[in-house]
Scaffold this motif. Sequence first.
Motif, mmCIF file in Angstrom:
data_model
loop_
_atom_site.group_PDB
_atom_site.id
_atom_site.type_symbol
_atom_site.label_atom_id
_atom_site.label_comp_id
_atom_site.label_asym_id
_atom_site.label_seq_id
_atom_site.Cartn_x
_atom_site.Cartn_y
_atom_site.Cartn_z
ATOM 1 N N GLY A 189 0.783 -1.591 -0.272
ATOM 2 C CA GLY A 189 0.073 -0.159 -0.101
ATOM 3 C C GLY A 189 1.055 1.314 -0.381
ATOM 4 O O GLY A 189 2.393 1.311 0.079
ATOM 5 N N PRO A 190 0.461 2.054 -0.639
ATOM 6 C CA PRO A 190 0.936 3.787 -0.596
ATOM 7 C C PRO A 190 1.617 3.905 1.163
ATOM 8 O O PRO A 190 0.665 3.521 2.043
ATOM 9 C CB PRO A 190 -0.391 4.850 -0.555
ATOM 10 C CG PRO A 190 -1.391 3.717 -0.217
ATOM 11 C CD PRO A 190 -1.491 2.448 -0.819
ATOM 12 N N ILE A 191 2.732 4.790 1.392
ATOM 13 C CA ILE A 191 3.066 4.781 2.371
ATOM 14 C C ILE A 191 2.555 6.116 3.288
ATOM 15 O O ILE A 191 2.284 7.493 2.375
ATOM 16 C CB ILE A 191 4.903 5.712 2.164
ATOM 17 C CG1 ILE A 191 5.234 4.895 1.884
ATOM 18 C CG2 ILE A 191 5.193 6.432 3.627
ATOM 19 C CD1 ILE A 191 5.416 2.663 2.494
ATOM 20 N N ASP A 192 2.435 5.875 3.972
ATOM 21 C CA ASP A 192 1.588 7.107 4.931
ATOM 22 C C ASP A 192 2.674 7.673 5.702
ATOM 23 O O ASP A 192 3.444 7.609 6.852
ATOM 24 C CB ASP A 192 0.812 5.951 6.387
ATOM 25 C CG ASP A 192 0.103 7.155 7.332
ATOM 26 O OD1 ASP A 192 0.676 8.135 7.156
ATOM 27 O OD2 ASP A 192 -0.850 6.633 8.167
ATOM 28 N N ALA A 193 2.117 8.948 5.188
ATOM 29 C CA ALA A 193 3.995 10.104 5.569
ATOM 30 C C ALA A 193 3.398 10.684 7.014
ATOM 31 O O ALA A 193 4.312 10.783 7.478
ATOM 32 C CB ALA A 193 4.047 11.343 4.420
ATOM 33 N N GLY A 194 2.417 10.830 7.688
ATOM 34 C CA GLY A 194 2.028 11.462 9.060
ATOM 35 C C GLY A 194 2.654 10.165 10.011
ATOM 36 O O GLY A 194 2.646 10.378 10.868
ATOM 37 N N ALA A 195 2.232 9.207 9.717
ATOM 38 C CA ALA A 195 2.749 7.782 10.474
ATOM 39 C C ALA A 195 4.066 7.249 11.100
ATOM 40 O O ALA A 195 4.655 7.260 11.755
ATOM 41 C CB ALA A 195 2.033 6.399 9.752
ATOM 42 N N LEU A 196 4.626 8.323 10.026
ATOM 43 C CA LEU A 196 5.659 8.026 10.022
ATOM 44 C C LEU A 196 6.666 9.220 10.966
ATOM 45 O O LEU A 196 7.519 8.829 10.999
ATOM 46 C CB LEU A 196 7.257 7.916 8.341
ATOM 47 C CG LEU A 196 6.712 6.963 7.692
ATOM 48 C CD1 LEU A 196 7.900 6.547 6.277
ATOM 49 C CD2 LEU A 196 7.216 5.396 8.025
ATOM 50 N N ARG A 197 5.862 10.732 10.862
ATOM 51 C CA ARG A 197 6.729 11.624 11.857
ATOM 52 C C ARG A 197 5.718 11.017 12.937
ATOM 53 O O ARG A 197 6.934 11.626 14.178
ATOM 54 C CB ARG A 197 5.850 12.685 10.457
ATOM 55 C CG ARG A 197 6.038 13.183 9.404
ATOM 56 C CD ARG A 197 5.453 14.220 9.167
ATOM 57 N NE ARG A 197 6.636 15.059 7.870
ATOM 58 C CZ ARG A 197 5.195 14.729 6.780
ATOM 59 N NH1 ARG A 197 4.719 13.987 6.230
ATOM 60 N NH2 ARG A 197 6.621 14.981 5.710
ATOM 61 N N GLU A 198 4.472 10.529 13.224
ATOM 62 C CA GLU A 198 4.620 10.303 14.418
ATOM 63 C C GLU A 198 5.834 8.961 14.886
ATOM 64 O O GLU A 198 5.522 9.381 16.291
ATOM 65 C CB GLU A 198 2.890 9.229 14.326
ATOM 66 C CG GLU A 198 2.381 9.587 15.958
ATOM 67 C CD GLU A 198 1.210 9.067 15.633
ATOM 68 O OE1 GLU A 198 0.583 8.156 16.665
ATOM 69 O OE2 GLU A 198 0.366 9.005 13.980
#
Length: 151
Positions: free
Chosen positions: A21-30
Amino acid sequence: MTDGDRPAQNPPPRDHSETFGPIDAGALREIRDLFLEMEPLVTSASLDDPVNPHTLSIELSDGIGNATACRIDVRWSLTGNYAAHYSDSHDRNFRFDCHPKPNAPRRHFHPPPDAPTRPVERSCITVSAITLVTRAILQRWRYVYTNGTNR
């Protein structure tokens, strides 16, 4: 230019983004913020691309056993799939994954020392919330780091 003049187009490579699936940038920042807050050995936590990140790389000033440094690379998708890959200065690797994989549990663990593709084991991480998975990865890393075991 005619069609005969154009270079042949290769089909796009089949990577596992189709299932991951496409990467979740917000999750990586969290996840980055949690690592920085919770683990004193973190020396840096950076995204490979600040605008369109695919991977969060967390550098630590020490590693498991005799390793003098290590890194944990994290990917998290919008569909809740993730991969957290530990590697260190002694070429030790292991990975906690959650994604569809043929003939393997969705949540699985690639054991040390080299995180082989097969066989995988059922992961001890059974939660799915970003903060809980991150805390579980940190807890497992800290346990192995403190106790000097591979798990």
